[in-house]
Design an enzyme around this catalytic site. Structure first.
Site, PDB file in Angstrom:
ATOM      1  N   LYS A 170       0.840  -1.206   0.000  1.00 45.00           N
ATOM      2  CA  LYS A 170       0.000   0.000   0.000  1.00 45.00           C
ATOM      3  C   LYS A 170       0.876   1.259   0.000  1.00 45.00           C
ATOM      4  CE  LYS A 170      -3.561  -2.572   2.515  1.00 45.00           C
ATOM      5  NZ  LYS A 170      -4.215  -2.829   3.817  1.00 45.00           N
TER       6      LYS A 170
ATOM      7  N   GLN B 218      -3.992  -1.395  10.258  1.00 44.97           N
ATOM      8  CA  GLN B 218      -3.957  -2.729   9.652  1.00 44.97           C
ATOM      9  C   GLN B 218      -4.420  -3.798  10.637  1.00 44.97           C
ATOM     10  OE1 GLN B 218      -3.246  -3.296   6.408  1.00 44.97           O
ATOM     11  NE2 GLN B 218      -3.456  -5.512   6.587  1.00 44.97           N
TER      12      GLN B 218
ATOM     13  N   ASP C 211     -10.804   2.751   5.244  1.00 43.32           N
ATOM     14  CA  ASP C 211     -11.040   1.299   5.299  1.00 43.32           C
ATOM     15  C   ASP C 211     -12.530   0.975   5.269  1.00 43.32           C
ATOM     16  OD1 ASP C 211      -9.119  -0.718   5.359  1.00 43.32           O
ATOM     17  OD2 ASP C 211      -8.505  -0.247   7.408  1.00 43.32           O
TER      18      ASP C 211
HETATM   19  N1  GUN Z   1      -6.343  -6.848   7.014  1.00 44.05           N
HETATM   20  C1  GUN Z   1      -6.789  -7.611   5.996  1.00 44.05           C
HETATM   21  N2  GUN Z   1      -7.507  -6.861   5.128  1.00 44.05           N
HETATM   22  C2  GUN Z   1      -7.515  -5.601   5.618  1.00 44.05           C
HETATM   23  C3  GUN Z   1      -8.084  -4.376   5.153  1.00 44.05           C
HETATM   24  O1  GUN Z   1      -8.755  -4.288   4.143  1.00 44.05           O
HETATM   25  N3  GUN Z   1      -7.828  -3.297   5.947  1.00 44.05           N
HETATM   26  C4  GUN Z   1      -7.121  -3.367   7.097  1.00 44.05           C
HETATM   27  N4  GUN Z   1      -6.965  -2.257   7.803  1.00 44.05           N
HETATM   28  N5  GUN Z   1      -6.595  -4.480   7.547  1.00 44.05           N
HETATM   29  C5  GUN Z   1      -6.784  -5.590   6.801  1.00 44.05           C
END
Ligand code: GUN
Length: 295
Positions: free
Chosen positions: A54, A98, A121
């Site tokens: 990301k 995350q 998110d």
């Molecule tokens: N862990 C797995 N998928 C995601 C996501 O889309 N966002 C976040 N913040 N953590 C994750």
């Protein structure tokens, strides 16, 4: 293996990123550079890889990102303090904490502490509620939004379609169902969610015009579970043993790709299907957050 029926997530994500480049240039001409803050707690290896990807895409697009890495032992109070600081920072338009978080931290408290207008998110209860209500002013979770975008851009017909979703998680299964059952364009599907207590999953799957596998079981979807011509979207990321690889493991999806591909009408490869779309949708949410900050 014919590539004719593959849905190329990398190509579609690249297209979306190209569209974002123009919006980011327009923001910059108004003196705004989109800013995205990542928060990672602990050293979960998969989370490190995901956040790294990301960050890389943010940099490529000219989104300013900063990653805050906290120790596994960090208290919930300290994490909330950091989020409060990021909420108050005008240069930060989006905040991503995350998952998974360490067990002693309450995930729902953390996600509810991010300002809804910075919740790229789509995990804050306000954004979850807006999604349920069909209110498009909220942020939608990136992975199901990416699956929907792939369905749209690959010409899949959702209107009146039988959609079967495997998995009822808050990140994919539940929001995916909410998106596809709405009344409206690119929705209007008849949605079934299957989960660990579902009786006879195979019968449900075999009815599906669109089958979305997001339950996190390696190669669960076999050829005899798929209707000929169905669109198959594989969200799974599962690490399994592999004696032929240097690391001794490999990543596979929730779909037994080799046997399902010849039956499916369209199918996402894995990797290279849904994964790149999750990141593209995160970038899209961040650019939108920056755009909305000037209204
Ligand atoms: N862990 C797995 N998928 C995601 C996501 O889309 N966002 C976040 N913040 N953590 C994750």
């Amino acid at each position: 293996m014919s590539a004719a029926n593959l849905i190329d997530g990398r190509a579609v994500a690249g297209q979306i990123q190209g569209e974002l480049t123009q919006r980011i240039a327009a923001l910059k001409s108004r003196g705004i550079q989109p800013g995205l803050a990542f928060v990672r707690v602990g050293e979960d290896p998969a989370s490190k890889v995901y956040v790294g990807r990301k960050e890389k895409t943010s940099a490529e697009l000219g989104i300013v990102s900063g990653t805050h890495v906290l120790a596994e032992s960090t208290s919930e109070a300290d994490l909330l303090k950091l989020i409060a600081k990021l909420n108050a920072d005008p240069l930060v338009h989006g905040i991503l904490v995350q998952a998974p978080l360490p067990k002693h931290i309450r995930q729902e408290v953390v996600y509810a502490s991010v300002l809804p207008e910075k919740d790229v998110d789509g995990f804050h209860p306000v954004n979850v509620g807006k999604l349920m209500l069909g209110d498009d002013t909220g942020f939608k979770p990136c992975t199901p939004a990416g699956v929907l975008e792939l369905l749209i851009r690959s010409g899949a017909k959702t209107d009146g379609a039988e959609v079967v979703i495997l998995g009822r998680g808050n990140i994919v299964g539940k929001p995916m169902a909410a998106m596809l059952c709405q009344k409206g364009r690119h929705a209007n599907s008849t949605v079934t969610i299957c989960h660990s207590a579902t009786r006879d999953i195979k019968t449900h799957c075999r009815r599906a015009d669109i089958l979305i596998a997001a339950m996190g079981v390696a190669e669960f979807v076999k050829a005899d579970m798929v209707k000929a011509g169905a669109v198959v979207m594989d969200v799974g990321v599962n690490r399994v043993p592999d004696a032929t690889s240097k690391t001794g493991t490999k990543l596979v999806g929730d779909v037994a790709f080799a046997e399902v591909q010849p039956i499916a009408g369209r199918i996402t490869p894995n990797p290279g299907g849904v994964g790149p779309m999750t990141i593209a949708m995160l970038m899209n949410n961040t650019v939108r957050a920056a755009e909305q900050s000037i209204r």
